[in-house]
Design an enzyme around this catalytic site. Structure first.
Site, PDB file in Angstrom:
ATOM      1  N   ARG A   1       5.380 -12.686   9.659  1.00  0.00           N
ATOM      2  CA  ARG A   1       6.083 -11.473   9.278  1.00  0.00           C
ATOM      3  C   ARG A   1       7.427 -11.403   9.984  1.00  0.00           C
ATOM      4  O   ARG A   1       7.646 -12.076  10.994  1.00  0.00           O
ATOM      5  CB  ARG A   1       5.257 -10.236   9.578  1.00  0.00           C
TER       6      ARG A   1
ATOM      7  N   LYS B   1       4.534   0.856   9.354  1.00  0.00           N
ATOM      8  CA  LYS B   1       4.660   2.072   8.550  1.00  0.00           C
ATOM      9  C   LYS B   1       3.997   3.263   9.229  1.00  0.00           C
ATOM     10  O   LYS B   1       4.478   4.384   9.147  1.00  0.00           O
ATOM     11  CB  LYS B   1       4.016   1.860   7.176  1.00  0.00           C
TER      12      LYS B   1
ATOM     13  N   GLU C   1       0.868  -1.163   0.000  1.00  0.00           N
ATOM     14  CA  GLU C   1       0.000   0.000   0.000  1.00  0.00           C
ATOM     15  C   GLU C   1       0.913   1.224   0.000  1.00  0.00           C
ATOM     16  O   GLU C   1       1.816   1.318   0.844  1.00  0.00           O
ATOM     17  CB  GLU C   1      -0.872  -0.003   1.270  1.00  0.00           C
TER      18      GLU C   1
HETATM   19  P1  ATP Z   1       3.026  -2.176   7.979  1.00  0.00           P
HETATM   20  O1  ATP Z   1       2.331  -2.936   9.074  1.00  0.00           O
HETATM   21  O2  ATP Z   1       4.482  -2.016   8.179  1.00  0.00           O
HETATM   22  O3  ATP Z   1       2.342  -0.897   7.628  1.00  0.00           O
HETATM   23  P2  ATP Z   1       1.634  -3.431   5.910  1.00  0.00           P
HETATM   24  O4  ATP Z   1       1.354  -4.879   5.990  1.00  0.00           O
HETATM   25  O5  ATP Z   1       0.529  -2.497   6.204  1.00  0.00           O
HETATM   26  O6  ATP Z   1       2.923  -3.128   6.747  1.00  0.00           O
HETATM   27  P3  ATP Z   1       1.710  -3.369   3.078  1.00  0.00           P
HETATM   28  O7  ATP Z   1       2.141  -2.251   2.220  1.00  0.00           O
HETATM   29  O8  ATP Z   1       0.286  -3.727   3.115  1.00  0.00           O
HETATM   30  O9  ATP Z   1       2.222  -3.023   4.526  1.00  0.00           O
HETATM   31  O10 ATP Z   1       2.624  -4.638   2.811  1.00  0.00           O
HETATM   32  C1  ATP Z   1       2.901  -5.189   1.545  1.00  0.00           C
HETATM   33  C2  ATP Z   1       3.242  -6.628   1.729  1.00  0.00           C
HETATM   34  O11 ATP Z   1       4.362  -6.779   2.600  1.00  0.00           O
HETATM   35  C3  ATP Z   1       2.097  -7.379   2.364  1.00  0.00           C
HETATM   36  O12 ATP Z   1       1.915  -8.584   1.674  1.00  0.00           O
HETATM   37  C4  ATP Z   1       2.536  -7.614   3.770  1.00  0.00           C
HETATM   38  O13 ATP Z   1       1.984  -8.796   4.268  1.00  0.00           O
HETATM   39  C5  ATP Z   1       4.063  -7.673   3.620  1.00  0.00           C
HETATM   40  N1  ATP Z   1       4.721  -7.274   4.874  1.00  0.00           N
HETATM   41  C6  ATP Z   1       4.513  -6.147   5.577  1.00  0.00           C
HETATM   42  N2  ATP Z   1       5.260  -6.129   6.703  1.00  0.00           N
HETATM   43  C7  ATP Z   1       5.972  -7.286   6.707  1.00  0.00           C
HETATM   44  C8  ATP Z   1       6.923  -7.868   7.599  1.00  0.00           C
HETATM   45  N3  ATP Z   1       7.299  -7.253   8.715  1.00  0.00           N
HETATM   46  N4  ATP Z   1       7.437  -9.076   7.278  1.00  0.00           N
HETATM   47  C9  ATP Z   1       7.081  -9.684   6.133  1.00  0.00           C
HETATM   48  N5  ATP Z   1       6.193  -9.202   5.257  1.00  0.00           N
HETATM   49  C10 ATP Z   1       5.635  -8.017   5.523  1.00  0.00           C
HETATM   50 MG    MG Z   2      -1.311  -2.882   5.046  1.00  0.00          MG
END
Ligand code: ATP
Ligand code: MG
Length: 575
Positions: A271, A281, A45
């Site tokens: 994760r 983020k 995102e």
């Molecule tokens: P954050 O919680 O840091 O905002 P998010 O999951 O909201 O992360 P996205 O932009 O939706 O961020 O993530 C893109 C992809 O990266 C998703 O498939 C998510 O599952 C994966 N992802 C995010 N954080 C991690 C992590 N710490 N380890 C592994 N994969 C991750």
């Molecule tokens: Mg997300």
């Protein structure tokens, strides 16, 4: 939470080709599911910069696709306009490329599917499986119930299909204020899975989208949009993190209610968590916007741009991802393991130079004034092909302040009154005297004699002394700024930080996460360093030339110190 050994996860051998996701893919290939096609995607995102957790996901998605002769898309999951921005899109594209991955011509935006998603919503309404609900968000939450209490059906649940079609069209046309109505799936208000209790599919939100502008005032929710995004792109295996496990029934419901052929399947993995680090983020954004750090690329940040600025290379990050496990249970990886990975790389790659971070003047009283000797210095003892460079040796030099002690404690093998040490690549010197500042009492210079027979590389040099110090010539050294970094967060474990309510994580910031030394002295060889080039400063760690540097002002970031505590942990565990 999985802790092993000394409380930290053991690194393991290659896991990209041997993990539970690959097992699923193998089975699907065997049964000819998807006709042998393997198609994954990385779906960030665009609401912040990518961090090292995303690197694990990128590594996994692109890596597994490549291993199976499949494809991997880059897709922006841009369904939440209030948080998103083109700055983030650009940074994400840059970072995925930098990590070394190629999506060819398959760069997609969820917002490109808004029209089709809307049509699918109409189809779901026509099937009697969705309704427009006038409850406000607070009421919806109350009606949903909880783990112990079944939900209560909305009084709007049994609207006719015709009425729902009219209302949903009006929602789209902007006839209702923000938040006044939603489109909900009609599933089961008593489902043990709260996500299945008539989840919201669309909400009304007047926000300018970075790509569709003001065209839309309704936006699809993640759980509705994501399976459709995957479907349009013909994704076969939709890999995401564990927190979506409970959402999988809804993912499947959407694809199923529309009766879509070859539906993609969602697979969850744990994760990446790192201790002493914040990785959400949203929280990183708070730190940037609150000026707690210098920006998204602050060298203390776990963002890819921060790590890059700190001196990390894509190879090191990929190698790190290669060694941490791909599993279904959450764990915390010790940040010292990440440091171990960069240290191993730097040890082989980085030229050795001398830099004095906190200078103390030394006068070699028996060395001729105005004499300059060119000493040979090995560029890298780990790499015989790296060659040598010259360092000028003179009567006045600087050593590290901490390398002189007036009343040395036991086992102090550096310079102190009457004692000898070797200057690296040069001579053995002996401390004869020292001078104090009359007012402060601080030692401001040390007088030494040098032993002309002891020049490094000569027969006389065989005489051994215990300590070897780094130094620079007072006449030749350049001034530089050096930034020493420590962990951003005090807490050892991100989980504890995250579980803190509200913005309490701010209190967990390490108040000493950066120390700026403005009067460091470095070898003149470094005057030609380019931004991002990396060196070992002898005895002081690995450093990288920061982007803030100018020709007249060199600034170095410490990437990592020399001491490898991870290697020690491994050694202790193997005993
Ligand atoms: P954050 O919680 O840091 O905002 P998010 O999951 O909201 O992360 P996205 O932009 O939706 O961020 O993530 C893109 C992809 O990266 C998703 O498939 C998510 O599952 C994966 N992802 C995010 N954080 C991690 C992590 N710490 N380890 C592994 N994969 C991750
Ligand atoms: Mg997300």
């Amino acid at each position: 939470m999985l802790f092993t050994g000394e409380g930290f996860m053991e690194p393991r051998a290659s896991n990209l080709t041997d993990n539970f996701i690959q097992e699923i893919i193998d089975k699907d290939k065997k049964s000819n599911k998807y006709h042998g096609r393997i198609h994954l995607r990385f779906p960030p995102e665009p609401n912040g910069y990518l961090h090292i957790g995303h690197a694990k996901s990128i590594y996994l998605n692109f890596g597994i696709a490549a291993h199976n002769n499949g494809l991997c898309n880059l897709r922006f999951d841009d369904t939440n306009p209030s948080m998103e921005d083109t700055e983030y899109i650009e940074s994400i594209i840059r970072d995925v490329k930098w990590l070394g991955y190629d999506w060819e011509d398959r760069l997609f935006y969820a917002s490109d599917y808004f029209e089709a998603m809307y049509d699918y919503a109409l189809q779901i309404i026509r099937a009697g499986k969705a309704y427009v609900c006038d409850l406000n968000p607070e009421e919806i939450r109350k009606f949903r119930g909880n783990f112990n209490k079944p939900g209560i059906e909305s009084p709007f649940r049994n609207r006719t299909i015709e009425e729902n079609l009219v209302l949903f069209t009006k929602m789209r046309n902007g006839d209702f204020p923000d938040g006044s109505r939603v489109l909900r799936a009609k599933i089961d208000m008593s489902s043990p899975n709260l996500n299945m209790r008539d989840p919201v599919l669309y909400r009304i939100l007047r926000a300018t989208h970075h790509r569709t502008g003001n065209k839309w005032c309704i936006y699809p929710m993640y759980d509705y949009a994501h399976p459709l995004e995957d479907y349009y792109e013909k994704i076969t295996h939709s890999v995401c993190t564990l927190e979506f496990e409970d959402h999988r029934p809804l993912y499947d419901w959407v694809l199923n209610v529309l009766n879509l052929p070859e539906p993609p399947q969602q697979i969850e993995f744990a994760r990446l968590n790192l201790n002493n680090t914040i990785m959400s983020k949203r929280k990183l954004r708070k730190l940037v916007e609150g000026d707690y750090v210098s920006g998204w690329d602050d060298p203390r940040f776990p963002t890819l741009s921060g790590l890059r600025r700190r001196g990390y290379t894509p190879e090191v990050i990929r190698n790190f991802c290669e060694q941490i496990s791909i599993s279904k249970s959450n764990s915390v990886v010790d940040i010292r393991f990440l440091e171990h990975c960069i240290r191993e790389d730097l040890n082989l790659q980085s030229p050795r130079v001398m830099a004095v971070l906190r200078p103390l003047k030394v006068v070699l009283v028996n060395y001729p004034e105005n004499q300059v000797e060119e000493m040979d210095a090995e560029n890298n003892p780990e790499n015989p092909n790296a060659g040598k460079h010259k360092i000028s040796f003179t009567r006045n030099i600087y050593i590290e302040r901490e390398d002189f002690c007036e009343n040395p404690p036991k086992k102090y093998f550096r310079l102190s009154p009457g004692r000898e040490v070797r200057l690296k690549n040069a001579y053995i010197i002996k401390c004869e005297d020292f001078i104090r500042d009359e007012k402060t009492g601080e030692v401001i210079a040390v007088h030494c004699t040098y032993d002309p027979e002891s020049k490094s590389g000569r027969p006389g040099a065989e005489r051994r002394v215990k300590g070897t110090l780094h130094w620079v010539s007072a006449e030749h050294a350049l001034k530089a700024e050096v930034r020493l970094y420590d962990y951003l967060m005090l807490e050892k474990n991100e989980e504890t930080v995250i579980s803190e309510e509200g913005e309490d994580f701010i209190r967990q910031l390490n108040p000493n996460s950066v120390e700026i030394l403005k009067n460091c002295l470095i070898e003149p060889a470094l005057s030609t360093a380019s931004i991002g080039s990396r060196y070992q400063f002898l005895r002081k760690g690995y450093f990288c030339l920061d982007i803030d540097s100018t020709k007249d002002k060199l600034i170095f970031n410490r990437i990592v110190s020399l001491r490898d505590s991870w290697a020690k942990i491994l050694k202790a565990n193997n005993k």
